[in-house]
Design an enzyme around this catalytic site. Structure first.
Site, short mmCIF file in Angstrom:
data_model
loop_
_atom_site.label_atom_id
_atom_site.label_comp_id
_atom_site.label_asym_id
_atom_site.label_seq_id
_atom_site.Cartn_x
_atom_site.Cartn_y
_atom_site.Cartn_z
N ALA A 32 0.82 -1.21 0.00
CA ALA A 32 0.00 0.00 0.00
C ALA A 32 0.86 1.26 0.00
O ALA A 32 0.46 2.29 -0.56
CB ALA A 32 -0.92 -0.01 1.22
N LYS A 83 2.78 -16.46 2.44
CA LYS A 83 3.91 -15.58 2.13
C LYS A 83 4.27 -14.72 3.32
O LYS A 83 5.43 -14.32 3.48
CB LYS A 83 3.62 -14.74 0.89
CG LYS A 83 2.31 -13.95 0.90
CD LYS A 83 2.46 -12.51 1.32
CE LYS A 83 1.14 -11.75 1.16
NZ LYS A 83 1.20 -10.36 1.59
N ASP A 136 3.86 -12.06 -5.16
CA ASP A 136 3.44 -11.62 -3.83
C ASP A 136 4.41 -12.12 -2.77
O ASP A 136 4.73 -11.42 -1.80
CB ASP A 136 2.03 -12.13 -3.55
CG ASP A 136 1.28 -11.26 -2.55
OD1 ASP A 136 1.70 -10.11 -2.32
OD2 ASP A 136 0.27 -11.74 -2.00
N ARG A 147 5.98 -5.68 6.84
CA ARG A 147 5.86 -5.76 8.30
C ARG A 147 6.33 -7.12 8.82
O ARG A 147 6.96 -7.21 9.87
CB ARG A 147 4.40 -5.54 8.72
CG ARG A 147 3.83 -4.20 8.35
CD ARG A 147 2.41 -4.04 8.86
NE ARG A 147 1.52 -5.07 8.35
CZ ARG A 147 0.90 -5.01 7.17
NH1 ARG A 147 1.07 -3.96 6.39
NH2 ARG A 147 0.09 -5.97 6.79
N ASN A 148 6.01 -8.16 8.08
CA ASN A 148 6.37 -9.50 8.53
C ASN A 148 7.88 -9.74 8.47
O ASN A 148 8.45 -10.38 9.35
CB ASN A 148 5.62 -10.54 7.69
CG ASN A 148 4.14 -10.52 7.98
OD1 ASN A 148 3.68 -11.05 8.99
ND2 ASN A 148 3.36 -9.89 7.11
N GLU A 173 0.95 -10.23 10.37
CA GLU A 173 -0.07 -11.27 10.22
C GLU A 173 0.51 -12.68 10.26
O GLU A 173 -0.15 -13.63 10.68
CB GLU A 173 -0.82 -11.10 8.90
CG GLU A 173 -1.42 -9.72 8.68
CD GLU A 173 -0.52 -8.82 7.85
OE1 GLU A 173 0.68 -8.75 8.17
OE2 GLU A 173 -1.01 -8.21 6.89
#
Length: 220
Positions: A32, A83, A136, A147-148, A173
């Site tokens: 994003a 992923k 992806d 973030r991951n 996540e």
């Protein structure tokens, strides 16, 4: 949904009786942050009803967003879940000092791991090298915006899960996803060494350096 061990499409069907043909999934490869900067990005819109997917895809297209469509709502969702787990592994390995050569092998094995799982969970004809799957995975495993990957990097540096979550102040996540995948895979029994390593580190408090060293012997 973590508590229900369901992907979003399945949850909408079970909880709200939404017909599967009316459920669309928007997936990447896309962060994003880059969309906000109007950098060229690609989205995949998946729906069992391809005409519905095309309609939604057309609404999303603009100068800096291109779209493609897929009928693989389950595979794209499961791939999007997995992923994030792989990105955590990538971050852990980076902080432990593993370099680009190893990461190439890690991601090569990861896409095969994803393929084994999605083919077992929802066996249809799909090309795992399409952008919705491989693309992806790549952007999530390598991007500065991931973030991951950041979460995994902090774990690799010795942060506890709670400390990493508090310092990030964002949701990784993959932390929740890997536990769900472990539960779901009790049914499918797919060989998933990377996901297993991440689970062992995050939930069984296994030493990250020891666990990744063991993982290196399982990759090729």
């Amino acid at each position: 949904m973590p508590d229900d061990l369901l992907i979003v499409g399945e949850y909408l069907q079970h909880a709200f009786n939404v017909p599967v043909n009316n459920i669309g999934v928007v997936t990447g490869p896309c962060h994003a942050e880059e969309v906000a900067m109007e950098r060229l990005s690609y989205l995949t819109v998946a729906c069992n009803n391809v005409e519905n997917a095309k309609m939604l895809a057309q609404l999303l297209e603009c100068r800096f967003i291109k779209t493609t469509v897929s009928d693989d709502i389950y595979g794209t969702e499961y791939s999007a879940v997995l992923k994030n787990v792989i990105a955590i592994a990538s971050g852990i390995c980076h902080s432990l000092g593993y370099g680009d050569n190893f990461h190439a092998v890690l991601i090569s094995n990861a896409i095969r791991e994803i393929k084994r799982f999605v083919d077992e969970a929802h066996p249809i004809n799909r090309d795992i090298n399409d952008s919705a799957y491989l693309g992806d995975l790549l952007v999530t495993a390598y991007s500065q915006f991931s973030r991951n990957r950041l979460f995994g990097s902090m774990i690799g540096k010795g942060y506890s899960v709670k400390a990493a979550q508090m310092e990030m102040n964002m949701i990784a996540e993959g932390y929740y996803a890997v536990k769900c995948i472990q539960e779901i895979n009790k049914k499918f029994k797919v060989d998933m060494p990377i996901c297993n390593a991440v689970y062992n580190i995050l939930y069984l408090n296994k030493n990250a350096r020891v666990e990744i060293a063991a993982l290196t012997e399982l990759l090729n």
